[in-house]
Design an enzyme around this catalytic site. Sequence first.
Site, PDB file in Angstrom:
ATOM      1  N   CYS A  82      -0.622  -5.092  -3.361  1.00 40.17           N
ATOM      2  CA  CYS A  82      -0.069  -5.309  -1.465  1.00 40.17           C
ATOM      3  C   CYS A  82      -0.198  -6.810  -1.788  1.00 40.17           C
ATOM      4  O   CYS A  82       0.674  -7.092  -1.579  1.00 40.17           O
ATOM      5  CB  CYS A  82      -2.256  -4.126  -1.244  1.00 40.17           C
ATOM      6  SG  CYS A  82      -1.272  -4.494   0.743  1.00 40.17           S
ATOM      7  N   HIS A 189      -1.689   0.902  -3.367  1.00 42.04           N
ATOM      8  CA  HIS A 189      -3.200  -0.109  -3.646  1.00 42.04           C
ATOM      9  C   HIS A 189      -3.718   1.363  -4.412  1.00 42.04           C
ATOM     10  O   HIS A 189      -3.987   2.698  -4.846  1.00 42.04           O
ATOM     11  CB  HIS A 189      -4.054   0.355  -2.330  1.00 42.04           C
ATOM     12  CG  HIS A 189      -4.228  -0.574  -1.376  1.00 42.04           C
ATOM     13  ND1 HIS A 189      -4.254  -1.684  -0.971  1.00 42.04           N
ATOM     14  CD2 HIS A 189      -2.902  -0.828  -0.265  1.00 42.04           C
ATOM     15  CE1 HIS A 189      -4.966  -2.511  -0.447  1.00 42.04           C
ATOM     16  NE2 HIS A 189      -3.918  -2.240   0.152  1.00 42.04           N
ATOM     17  N   GLU A 191      -6.346   1.765  -6.800  1.00 41.28           N
ATOM     18  CA  GLU A 191      -7.229   2.098  -6.124  1.00 41.28           C
ATOM     19  C   GLU A 191      -7.873   3.478  -5.595  1.00 41.28           C
ATOM     20  O   GLU A 191      -8.648   3.820  -5.264  1.00 41.28           O
ATOM     21  CB  GLU A 191      -8.771   1.133  -5.705  1.00 41.28           C
ATOM     22  CG  GLU A 191      -8.720   0.171  -4.502  1.00 41.28           C
ATOM     23  CD  GLU A 191      -7.281  -0.322  -4.086  1.00 41.28           C
ATOM     24  OE1 GLU A 191      -7.205  -0.799  -3.250  1.00 41.28           O
ATOM     25  OE2 GLU A 191      -5.831  -0.664  -4.734  1.00 41.28           O
TER      26      GLU A 191
END
Length: 210
Positions: A82, A189, A191
């Site tokens: 990001c 992202h 994650e």
Amino acid sequence: MSKIAIVDYGMCNLWSIKSAIQFIGYDSILTSDPKDILNSSAIILPGVGSFKTGMDNLLSLGLSQAIIDACMFRSIPILGICLGFQLLCCSSEEPSYTKGLSLLPIQIVPLCRHIDASFVLPHVGFTSVYTSKNDPLFKNIANKSDFYFVHSYGAFNVPHDFTTYSYCNYDAKIISSANVNHIMGVQFHPEKSQTNGLILLDNFLSFSNV
């Protein structure tokens, strides 16, 4: 011993990244020490927020030069996530022109410059990503898989000789990731991208031989 360094420069909740890495079987450290960066086996540069604040924080902590030296002179693999991806680039216009780390020859601009006003900004949510063949980040991930985005600035172009990058369509073609050898960045992202994101993180760490 192999060491995965997650750069702590005050720009995001690092525990979600650390937890994802732990889930796929790796140990990592959260660090703001330039020595840890230089002595790592792989670097992850996450981030959410203002580009200028991010660069100011990296500079004030002595991390910007450590990251450049680690990548350019020690060939340590890095994954920017990001804002971290954007900081790897040459510059951003957020909130005004600010130089980046210049590890990727890409400029970051406001999404609203290329996206119609009828589209909601920031760009938030799962979006399909169109990948390049033989991209090590997307090994075992199907083309047009969904990843989670949240951003108001981004890249719309890569140099003509780039062969390893991905993009998503949100009225315009937005660069989703870009790689130059061991220097890699993703706008989304991983994650927060469920199984696909975990596979991508594992691909990066496997590429890094940690």
